[in-house]
Design a protein around this motif. Structure first.
Motif, PDB file in Angstrom:
ATOM      1  N   TYR A 148       4.378   1.907 -19.103  1.00  0.00           N
ATOM      2  CA  TYR A 148       4.518   2.579 -20.398  1.00  0.00           C
ATOM      3  C   TYR A 148       3.550   3.763 -20.488  1.00  0.00           C
ATOM      4  CZ  TYR A 148       7.132  -1.512 -22.154  1.00  0.00           C
ATOM      5  OH  TYR A 148       8.046  -2.505 -22.336  1.00  0.00           O
ATOM      6  N   GLU A 149       2.322   3.551 -19.969  1.00  0.00           N
ATOM      7  CA  GLU A 149       1.316   4.624 -19.983  1.00  0.00           C
ATOM      8  C   GLU A 149       1.820   5.846 -19.210  1.00  0.00           C
ATOM      9  OE1 GLU A 149      -2.086   5.263 -20.876  1.00  0.00           O
ATOM     10  OE2 GLU A 149      -1.819   3.722 -22.387  1.00  0.00           O
ATOM     11  N   LEU A 150       2.468   5.578 -18.098  1.00  0.00           N
ATOM     12  CA  LEU A 150       2.973   6.680 -17.270  1.00  0.00           C
ATOM     13  C   LEU A 150       4.141   7.388 -17.944  1.00  0.00           C
ATOM     14  CD1 LEU A 150       3.102   5.096 -13.678  1.00  0.00           C
ATOM     15  CD2 LEU A 150       1.161   6.007 -14.915  1.00  0.00           C
ATOM     16  N   LEU A 196      -3.715   7.930 -14.365  1.00  0.00           N
ATOM     17  CA  LEU A 196      -3.357   6.556 -13.988  1.00  0.00           C
ATOM     18  C   LEU A 196      -2.282   6.572 -12.896  1.00  0.00           C
ATOM     19  CD1 LEU A 196      -3.317   3.435 -14.416  1.00  0.00           C
ATOM     20  CD2 LEU A 196      -1.652   3.817 -16.240  1.00  0.00           C
ATOM     21  N   ALA A 197      -1.293   7.472 -13.045  1.00  0.00           N
ATOM     22  CA  ALA A 197      -0.216   7.565 -12.043  1.00  0.00           C
ATOM     23  C   ALA A 197      -0.803   7.882 -10.671  1.00  0.00           C
ATOM     24  CB  ALA A 197       0.792   8.644 -12.448  1.00  0.00           C
ATOM     25  N   ILE A 244       2.283   9.958  -8.876  1.00  0.00           N
ATOM     26  CA  ILE A 244       2.071   8.789  -8.002  1.00  0.00           C
ATOM     27  C   ILE A 244       2.076   9.262  -6.537  1.00  0.00           C
ATOM     28  CG2 ILE A 244       2.999   6.551  -7.232  1.00  0.00           C
ATOM     29  CD1 ILE A 244       4.407   6.389 -10.057  1.00  0.00           C
ATOM     30  N   ALA A 245       3.053  10.127  -6.219  1.00  0.00           N
ATOM     31  CA  ALA A 245       3.176  10.640  -4.844  1.00  0.00           C
ATOM     32  C   ALA A 245       1.932  11.422  -4.428  1.00  0.00           C
ATOM     33  CB  ALA A 245       4.424  11.517  -4.721  1.00  0.00           C
ATOM     34  N   GLN A 246       1.325  12.145  -5.375  1.00  0.00           N
ATOM     35  CA  GLN A 246       0.094  12.886  -5.064  1.00  0.00           C
ATOM     36  C   GLN A 246      -1.022  11.927  -4.650  1.00  0.00           C
ATOM     37  OE1 GLN A 246      -0.462  15.111  -8.657  1.00  0.00           O
ATOM     38  NE2 GLN A 246       0.535  16.939  -7.843  1.00  0.00           N
ATOM     39  N   ASP A 279       9.841   6.406  -6.127  1.00  0.00           N
ATOM     40  CA  ASP A 279      10.289   6.209  -7.509  1.00  0.00           C
ATOM     41  C   ASP A 279       9.254   5.357  -8.246  1.00  0.00           C
ATOM     42  OD1 ASP A 279      11.919   6.482  -9.681  1.00  0.00           O
ATOM     43  OD2 ASP A 279      13.626   5.395  -8.855  1.00  0.00           O
ATOM     44  N   ASP A 280       9.259   5.435  -9.586  1.00  0.00           N
ATOM     45  CA  ASP A 280       8.273   4.624 -10.323  1.00  0.00           C
ATOM     46  C   ASP A 280       8.758   3.186 -10.500  1.00  0.00           C
ATOM     47  OD1 ASP A 280      10.225   5.527 -12.084  1.00  0.00           O
ATOM     48  OD2 ASP A 280       8.855   5.844 -13.752  1.00  0.00           O
TER      49      ASP A 280
END
Ligand SMILES: [Zn+2]
Length: 239
Positions: A88-90, A98-99, A144-146, A203-204
């Motif tokens: 949810y935060e993302l 966070l991501a 996230i990928a970073q 993907d998340d």
């Protein structure tokens, strides 16, 4: 920086911490020398360990696709569990930091030297529609990928996969889940040549896998000899 300024900075940081203590995004406990998620929640995180099982339930969702190499997810998603607040935060609160942090956690969990990473040429985050990007302010998959790229040393590329349909309606997404019209959502960038390369799609959250299958098919249409692996931050368990 002089010693005086260092002390001033330390003092200001302590004051900010006192009045605005950092809380765990999952359980809301106060964090002590922790980032985003408390140690207790990190220990409780329902990890999938899919990277240790080449025939795991996530890779099975992509068995229909040719040149599919491997698939893994970090933890199981549940609507009831407090870990849902991480997602949810993302998605809803734009928590880019966070991501990025969760991306680094995935690499630490799998291990930098694990065979999963071998041969992967680049990480490709799933692109967001322009409208969602504008609303959210960032692409959580890219953040996230970073984090993954930073920890693993594998480069990220956001130009390979393009979203050609900007604003699919909810109804249309439901159709996608039934594997209809999926080929029209994404396309591989015609200005690149990724024949024979190994791409890691990121993907998340993965539910049915229909979005990722749209991406895999778009890439294979342009680069039939391209190898593809899949990684997700979270996976909805298959019943
Ligand atoms: Zn916690």
């Amino acid at each position: 920086m002089s010693e005086k300024w260092q002390w001033l900075r330390h003092g200001l940081h302590t004051l900010v911490e006192l009045f605005f203590p950092k809380k765990c995004v999952s359980c809301n406990r106060r964090l002590v020398n922790e980032d985003h998620v408390c140690t207790h929640c990190m220990l409780q995180l329902p990890r999938t360990f899919f990277h240790l099982n080449p025939e795991n339930q996530l890779v099975q969702r992509f068995w229909s696709e040719s040149n599919m190499e491997q698939a893994t997810g970090y933890f199981y998603y549940s609507k009831e569990a407090p870990f849902r607040y991480i997602l949810y935060e993302l998605k809803y609160y734009g928590n880019q930091s966070l991501a990025h942090y969760m991306g680094t956690c995935i690499v630490s969990h799998i291990g930098k030297e694990h065979a999963f990473w071998k041969g992967i040429d680049c990480i490709v985050p799933i692109p967001l529609s322009k409208e969602r990007l504008k609303k959210r302010g960032y692409n959580q998959c890219e953040a996230i990928a970073q984090g993954i790229s930073q920890e693993s040393g594998i480069p990220m590329n956001t130009n390979i996969l393009l979203r050609v349909v900007d604003n699919p309606t909810q109804t249309r997404l439901k159709k996608l889940a039934r594997w209809e019209n999926s080929k029209d959502i994404f396309m591989a960038n015609p200005t690149y040549d990724f024949q024979g390369k190994h791409l890691l799609l990121l993907d998340d959250v993965v539910t049915t896998g229909s979005t990722l299958i749209s991406c895999i098919r778009a890439i294979h249409r342009k680069y039939p000899n391209c190898h593809i692996s899949v990684m997700a931050l979270s996976v909805v368990p298959q019943l």
